[in-house]
Design a protein around this motif. Structure first.
Motif, PDB file in Angstrom:
ATOM      1  N   GLU A  22       0.833  -1.207   0.000  1.00 32.71           N
ATOM      2  CA  GLU A  22       0.000   0.000   0.000  1.00 32.71           C
ATOM      3  C   GLU A  22       0.866   1.254   0.000  1.00 32.71           C
ATOM      4  O   GLU A  22       0.485   2.266  -0.570  1.00 32.71           O
ATOM      5  N   ASN A  23       2.020   1.189   0.648  1.00 37.35           N
ATOM      6  CA  ASN A  23       2.902   2.348   0.770  1.00 37.35           C
ATOM      7  C   ASN A  23       4.047   2.344  -0.241  1.00 37.35           C
ATOM      8  O   ASN A  23       4.525   3.404  -0.635  1.00 37.35           O
ATOM      9  N   PHE A  24       4.513   1.171  -0.623  1.00 37.60           N
ATOM     10  CA  PHE A  24       5.643   1.033  -1.541  1.00 37.60           C
ATOM     11  C   PHE A  24       5.244   0.107  -2.683  1.00 37.60           C
ATOM     12  O   PHE A  24       4.611  -0.919  -2.469  1.00 37.60           O
ATOM     13  N   GLY A  25       5.635   0.470  -3.906  1.00 35.28           N
ATOM     14  CA  GLY A  25       5.354  -0.392  -5.047  1.00 35.28           C
ATOM     15  C   GLY A  25       6.198  -1.655  -4.999  1.00 35.28           C
ATOM     16  O   GLY A  25       7.193  -1.736  -4.283  1.00 35.28           O
ATOM     17  N   ARG A  26       5.802  -2.648  -5.803  1.00 37.89           N
ATOM     18  CA  ARG A  26       6.546  -3.910  -5.852  1.00 37.89           C
ATOM     19  C   ARG A  26       7.786  -3.771  -6.724  1.00 37.89           C
ATOM     20  O   ARG A  26       7.806  -3.026  -7.696  1.00 37.89           O
ATOM     21  N   HIS A  27       8.839  -4.495  -6.339  1.00 43.52           N
ATOM     22  CA  HIS A  27      10.087  -4.535  -7.112  1.00 43.52           C
ATOM     23  C   HIS A  27      10.726  -5.889  -6.837  1.00 43.52           C
ATOM     24  O   HIS A  27      11.403  -6.092  -5.826  1.00 43.52           O
ATOM     25  N   SER A  28      10.518  -6.833  -7.742  1.00 46.71           N
ATOM     26  CA  SER A  28      10.884  -8.226  -7.484  1.00 46.71           C
ATOM     27  C   SER A  28      12.384  -8.463  -7.327  1.00 46.71           C
ATOM     28  O   SER A  28      12.778  -9.443  -6.698  1.00 46.71           O
ATOM     29  N   SER A  29      13.221  -7.594  -7.862  1.00 44.12           N
ATOM     30  CA  SER A  29      14.665  -7.856  -7.759  1.00 44.12           C
ATOM     31  C   SER A  29      15.286  -7.283  -6.477  1.00 44.12           C
ATOM     32  O   SER A  29      16.465  -7.512  -6.216  1.00 44.12           O
ATOM     33  N   ARG A  30      14.521  -6.547  -5.689  1.00 46.12           N
ATOM     34  CA  ARG A  30      15.041  -6.041  -4.415  1.00 46.12           C
ATOM     35  C   ARG A  30      14.825  -7.104  -3.334  1.00 46.12           C
ATOM     36  O   ARG A  30      13.867  -7.869  -3.385  1.00 46.12           O
ATOM     37  N   PRO A  31      15.707  -7.148  -2.345  1.00 51.87           N
ATOM     38  CA  PRO A  31      15.601  -8.185  -1.302  1.00 51.87           C
ATOM     39  C   PRO A  31      14.258  -8.210  -0.565  1.00 51.87           C
ATOM     40  O   PRO A  31      13.732  -9.279  -0.272  1.00 51.87           O
ATOM     41  N   ASP A  32      13.688  -7.041  -0.289  1.00 48.00           N
ATOM     42  CA  ASP A  32      12.415  -7.018   0.429  1.00 48.00           C
ATOM     43  C   ASP A  32      11.214  -7.043  -0.511  1.00 48.00           C
ATOM     44  O   ASP A  32      10.071  -7.108  -0.080  1.00 48.00           O
ATOM     45  N   GLY A  33      11.454  -6.982  -1.825  1.00 46.17           N
ATOM     46  CA  GLY A  33      10.379  -7.039  -2.806  1.00 46.17           C
ATOM     47  C   GLY A  33       9.628  -5.734  -3.002  1.00 46.17           C
ATOM     48  O   GLY A  33       8.594  -5.705  -3.650  1.00 46.17           O
ATOM     49  N   LEU A  34      10.149  -4.618  -2.427  1.00 46.38           N
ATOM     50  CA  LEU A  34       9.472  -3.332  -2.510  1.00 46.38           C
ATOM     51  C   LEU A  34      10.386  -2.265  -3.088  1.00 46.38           C
ATOM     52  O   LEU A  34      11.614  -2.351  -2.968  1.00 46.38           O
ATOM     53  N   GLN A  35       9.789  -1.252  -3.711  1.00 45.84           N
ATOM     54  CA  GLN A  35      10.544  -0.120  -4.245  1.00 45.84           C
ATOM     55  C   GLN A  35      11.273   0.613  -3.117  1.00 45.84           C
ATOM     56  O   GLN A  35      10.877   0.526  -1.951  1.00 45.84           O
ATOM     57  N   ALA A  36      12.295   1.373  -3.459  1.00 43.91           N
ATOM     58  CA  ALA A  36      13.020   2.155  -2.457  1.00 43.91           C
ATOM     59  C   ALA A  36      12.212   3.372  -2.024  1.00 43.91           C
ATOM     60  O   ALA A  36      12.226   3.758  -0.857  1.00 43.91           O
ATOM     61  N   TYR A  37      11.491   4.000  -2.977  1.00 46.85           N
ATOM     62  CA  TYR A  37      10.709   5.199  -2.682  1.00 46.85           C
ATOM     63  C   TYR A  37       9.256   4.832  -2.434  1.00 46.85           C
ATOM     64  O   TYR A  37       8.705   3.959  -3.099  1.00 46.85           O
ATOM     65  N   CYS A  38       8.611   5.535  -1.493  1.00 48.11           N
ATOM     66  CA  CYS A  38       7.187   5.309  -1.251  1.00 48.11           C
ATOM     67  C   CYS A  38       6.394   5.812  -2.459  1.00 48.11           C
ATOM     68  O   CYS A  38       6.916   6.552  -3.303  1.00 48.11           O
ATOM     69  N   LYS A  39       5.155   5.432  -2.551  1.00 43.25           N
ATOM     70  CA  LYS A  39       4.329   5.782  -3.711  1.00 43.25           C
ATOM     71  C   LYS A  39       4.145   7.287  -3.837  1.00 43.25           C
ATOM     72  O   LYS A  39       4.142   7.825  -4.944  1.00 43.25           O
ATOM     73  N   ALA A  40       3.992   7.981  -2.721  1.00 38.50           N
ATOM     74  CA  ALA A  40       3.798   9.437  -2.765  1.00 38.50           C
ATOM     75  C   ALA A  40       5.046  10.130  -3.313  1.00 38.50           C
ATOM     76  O   ALA A  40       4.948  11.018  -4.168  1.00 38.50           O
ATOM     77  N   CYS A  41       6.220   9.735  -2.848  1.00 39.44           N
ATOM     78  CA  CYS A  41       7.465  10.345  -3.327  1.00 39.44           C
ATOM     79  C   CYS A  41       7.727   9.975  -4.784  1.00 39.44           C
ATOM     80  O   CYS A  41       8.198  10.795  -5.564  1.00 39.44           O
TER      81      CYS A  41
END
Length: 79
Positions: A22-41
């Motif tokens: 809900e706060n961070f987009g998905r990013h499958s190649s990152r260890p936690d599976g989430l984007q570095a920047y939040c959706k608002a930023c």
């Protein structure tokens, strides 16, 4: 729930949010599976980049018009 820190933008400093999709987009190649920047930023950064691109294109088009006018004026005076 784990907190993930967003690096922020020029308008907002580094901040922490719950590490959810809900706060961070998905990013499958990152260890936690989430984007570095939040959706608002991320949204803010996209808008800023689009604005910079529009300004750059307008500046470039003005430069091209000036150069073409100079060429036409130089061709006209050479005759």
């Amino acid at each position: 729930m784990r907190i993930k820190y967003c690096p922020g933008t020029d308008q907002q400093e580094k901040h922490g949010l719950p590490a959810t999709e809900e706060n961070f987009g998905r990013h499958s190649s990152r260890p936690d599976g989430l984007q570095a920047y939040c959706k608002a930023c991320q949204s803010y950064k996209k808008k800023q980049n689009a604005l910079k691109k529009q300004q750059y294109i307008a500046k470039l088009e003005n430069w091209i018009r000036r150069k073409r006018k100079e060429e036409r004026d130089a061709d006209g005076s050479a005759r």
